[in-house]
Design an enzyme around this catalytic site. Sequence first.
Site, PDB file in Angstrom:
ATOM      1  N   TYR A   1      30.578  43.857  41.973  1.00 31.05           N
ATOM      2  CA  TYR A   1      30.982  42.858  40.990  1.00 31.05           C
ATOM      3  C   TYR A   1      30.809  43.421  39.593  1.00 31.05           C
ATOM      4  O   TYR A   1      29.808  44.090  39.292  1.00 31.05           O
ATOM      5  CB  TYR A   1      30.127  41.600  41.145  1.00 31.05           C
ATOM      6  CG  TYR A   1      30.439  40.509  40.147  1.00 31.05           C
ATOM      7  CD1 TYR A   1      31.682  39.879  40.155  1.00 31.05           C
ATOM      8  CD2 TYR A   1      29.505  40.112  39.192  1.00 31.05           C
ATOM      9  CE1 TYR A   1      31.982  38.875  39.242  1.00 31.05           C
ATOM     10  CE2 TYR A   1      29.794  39.106  38.283  1.00 31.05           C
ATOM     11  CZ  TYR A   1      31.038  38.499  38.313  1.00 31.05           C
ATOM     12  OH  TYR A   1      31.337  37.513  37.411  1.00 31.05           O
TER      13      TYR A   1
ATOM     14  N   ASP B   1      28.176  37.676  25.336  1.00 33.08           N
ATOM     15  CA  ASP B   1      29.223  37.229  26.252  1.00 33.08           C
ATOM     16  C   ASP B   1      29.886  35.975  25.690  1.00 33.08           C
ATOM     17  O   ASP B   1      29.652  34.861  26.149  1.00 33.08           O
ATOM     18  CB  ASP B   1      28.603  36.957  27.628  1.00 33.08           C
ATOM     19  CG  ASP B   1      29.640  36.562  28.665  1.00 33.08           C
ATOM     20  OD1 ASP B   1      30.816  36.930  28.497  1.00 33.08           O
ATOM     21  OD2 ASP B   1      29.267  35.885  29.646  1.00 33.08           O
TER      22      ASP B   1
ATOM     23  N   ASP C   1      35.109  39.906  36.631  1.00 35.83           N
ATOM     24  CA  ASP C   1      35.094  38.718  35.794  1.00 35.83           C
ATOM     25  C   ASP C   1      36.191  38.878  34.738  1.00 35.83           C
ATOM     26  O   ASP C   1      36.092  39.729  33.850  1.00 35.83           O
ATOM     27  CB  ASP C   1      33.720  38.602  35.138  1.00 35.83           C
ATOM     28  CG  ASP C   1      33.566  37.401  34.223  1.00 35.83           C
ATOM     29  OD1 ASP C   1      34.563  36.703  33.977  1.00 35.83           O
ATOM     30  OD2 ASP C   1      32.442  37.180  33.737  1.00 35.83           O
TER      31      ASP C   1
ATOM     32  N   ASP D   1      37.084  36.453  32.654  1.00 34.56           N
ATOM     33  CA  ASP D   1      36.888  35.417  31.643  1.00 34.56           C
ATOM     34  C   ASP D   1      38.009  34.368  31.737  1.00 34.56           C
ATOM     35  O   ASP D   1      38.275  33.864  32.805  1.00 34.56           O
ATOM     36  CB  ASP D   1      36.802  36.031  30.244  1.00 34.56           C
ATOM     37  CG  ASP D   1      35.470  36.735  30.002  1.00 34.56           C
ATOM     38  OD1 ASP D   1      34.521  36.481  30.756  1.00 34.56           O
ATOM     39  OD2 ASP D   1      35.382  37.537  29.067  1.00 34.56           O
TER      40      ASP D   1
ATOM     41  N   HIS E   1      38.094  36.725  38.964  1.00 32.16           N
ATOM     42  CA  HIS E   1      37.978  35.281  38.827  1.00 32.16           C
ATOM     43  C   HIS E   1      38.312  34.879  37.400  1.00 32.16           C
ATOM     44  O   HIS E   1      37.987  35.565  36.425  1.00 32.16           O
ATOM     45  CB  HIS E   1      36.617  34.739  39.289  1.00 32.16           C
ATOM     46  CG  HIS E   1      35.415  35.171  38.507  1.00 32.16           C
ATOM     47  ND1 HIS E   1      35.132  34.699  37.251  1.00 32.16           N
ATOM     48  CD2 HIS E   1      34.392  36.008  38.828  1.00 32.16           C
ATOM     49  CE1 HIS E   1      33.989  35.222  36.821  1.00 32.16           C
ATOM     50  NE2 HIS E   1      33.526  36.027  37.748  1.00 32.16           N
TER      51      HIS E   1
ATOM     52  N   GLU F   1      38.253  31.548  34.668  1.00 34.51           N
ATOM     53  CA  GLU F   1      37.460  30.344  34.452  1.00 34.51           C
ATOM     54  C   GLU F   1      38.213  29.341  33.596  1.00 34.51           C
ATOM     55  O   GLU F   1      39.117  29.703  32.830  1.00 34.51           O
ATOM     56  CB  GLU F   1      36.125  30.697  33.813  1.00 34.51           C
ATOM     57  CG  GLU F   1      36.231  31.302  32.434  1.00 34.51           C
ATOM     58  CD  GLU F   1      34.939  31.979  32.012  1.00 34.51           C
ATOM     59  OE1 GLU F   1      34.348  31.537  31.012  1.00 34.51           O
ATOM     60  OE2 GLU F   1      34.539  32.952  32.672  1.00 34.51           O
TER      61      GLU F   1
ATOM     62  N   CYS G   1      28.495  31.855  28.620  1.00 31.40           N
ATOM     63  CA  CYS G   1      27.873  32.011  29.930  1.00 31.40           C
ATOM     64  C   CYS G   1      27.837  30.649  30.603  1.00 31.40           C
ATOM     65  O   CYS G   1      27.548  29.623  29.969  1.00 31.40           O
ATOM     66  CB  CYS G   1      26.467  32.568  29.789  1.00 31.40           C
ATOM     67  SG  CYS G   1      25.470  32.457  31.292  1.00 31.40           S
TER      68      CYS G   1
ATOM     69  N   ARG H   1      37.358  29.858  38.906  1.00 33.52           N
ATOM     70  CA  ARG H   1      36.017  29.356  38.581  1.00 33.52           C
ATOM     71  C   ARG H   1      36.140  28.060  37.799  1.00 33.52           C
ATOM     72  O   ARG H   1      36.953  27.952  36.882  1.00 33.52           O
ATOM     73  CB  ARG H   1      35.267  30.404  37.759  1.00 33.52           C
ATOM     74  CG  ARG H   1      34.001  29.877  37.090  1.00 33.52           C
ATOM     75  CD  ARG H   1      33.291  30.959  36.320  1.00 33.52           C
ATOM     76  NE  ARG H   1      32.619  30.436  35.145  1.00 33.52           N
ATOM     77  CZ  ARG H   1      31.862  31.154  34.315  1.00 33.52           C
ATOM     78  NH1 ARG H   1      31.700  32.444  34.530  1.00 33.52           N
ATOM     79  NH2 ARG H   1      31.302  30.596  33.263  1.00 33.52           N
TER      80      ARG H   1
ATOM     81  N   GLU I   1      30.608  27.017  39.162  1.00 31.54           N
ATOM     82  CA  GLU I   1      29.547  27.625  38.364  1.00 31.54           C
ATOM     83  C   GLU I   1      28.474  26.631  37.976  1.00 31.54           C
ATOM     84  O   GLU I   1      28.734  25.445  37.744  1.00 31.54           O
ATOM     85  CB  GLU I   1      30.160  28.255  37.107  1.00 31.54           C
ATOM     86  CG  GLU I   1      29.166  28.850  36.116  1.00 31.54           C
ATOM     87  CD  GLU I   1      28.339  30.001  36.657  1.00 31.54           C
ATOM     88  OE1 GLU I   1      27.713  29.850  37.734  1.00 31.54           O
ATOM     89  OE2 GLU I   1      28.293  31.049  35.990  1.00 31.54           O
TER      90      GLU I   1
ATOM     91  N   ASN J   1      26.904  31.991  42.623  1.00 30.52           N
ATOM     92  CA  ASN J   1      26.385  32.887  41.585  1.00 30.52           C
ATOM     93  C   ASN J   1      24.868  32.805  41.567  1.00 30.52           C
ATOM     94  O   ASN J   1      24.302  31.782  41.194  1.00 30.52           O
ATOM     95  CB  ASN J   1      26.959  32.475  40.229  1.00 30.52           C
ATOM     96  CG  ASN J   1      26.428  33.328  39.088  1.00 30.52           C
ATOM     97  OD1 ASN J   1      25.799  34.358  39.309  1.00 30.52           O
ATOM     98  ND2 ASN J   1      26.690  32.903  37.861  1.00 30.52           N
TER      99      ASN J   1
END
Length: 305
Positions: free
Chosen positions: A51, A65, A92, A94, A119, A121, A129, A162, A192, A214
């Site tokens: 990952y 982040d 990821d 985003d 993924h 989101e 985050c 996500r 999440e 997660n």
Amino acid sequence: MPYLVAADCPDVPAGRRFRDLLARPGILRIPGAQNGLAALQAKAAGFEALYLSGAAMSASMGLPDLGLLTMEDACFFIRQAARASGLPVLVDADTGYGEALNVMHTVRTFEEAGAAALHLEDQLLPKKCGHLNDKRLADPHDMAAKVAAAAKARRHLFIIARTDAAASEGMDGAVARAKLYLQAGADAIFPEALTTAEMFREFAARVDAPLLANMTEFGRTPFFTASEFEAMGYRMVIWPVSSLRVAAKAQEELYATVVRDGSTRALLDRMQTRQELYDTIGYSDYEALDASIVRSVVPDTPTGS
């Protein structure tokens, strides 16, 4: 063997290899690996997929982040992890770096860099985050359009949607979003920042799809083992920033020791030796490859010439 030899590279697309892993019984354990060396170490430990966390990639660049990472920044890390390990890499992505057309470009670019899965989101920029407060969510239909765009653009890429909705819209909102994203073409769902075992079990009972959990440290989710997540109905679990946290703490202690002592001697027993590093990166394999090519290409000099 060195990745430079074509015969040593996987000939099945990374996305298909990721799907094959998910088709097996048991939960797929996916550790974070923030660079090529970490990817090699994870593979040596026995992991079969990796990952790449947006938080870990950003922190590696000295950035928070907050959606500052660009698509090309991410590809730099994807190429490292995929090349070094040869394993399927979940990335990821985003918010997809823009709207529908941007998401399609991201999907194609990530696949070309070697990603097996990503993924997306449903936050708005500046994203946060998932375990922080005051996240702003996109309209669910706008997010579904991104998922549909990703599904239309991919060749073999496995697409995980996500949702961060549990904190602000409750379980009903998160479930409704998940079902909408599945209808749009998502292969799996990543709920999440769930905060209790009951929440994890309820989400799994209400969403009929492969689910990703997660297991980040210092967040809202209590500590659960991979087996516990599996029993709750989850098919994948990530430890997104764990390797970076351990490495960063060790580096912090190293620099403090050098400032204090003017020497690294006190930490020698905690270091990888030169030989251990060379074994990890396959140094001798590359030397042998170089020597074999020289032998095979340079012809013998004819007698008398």
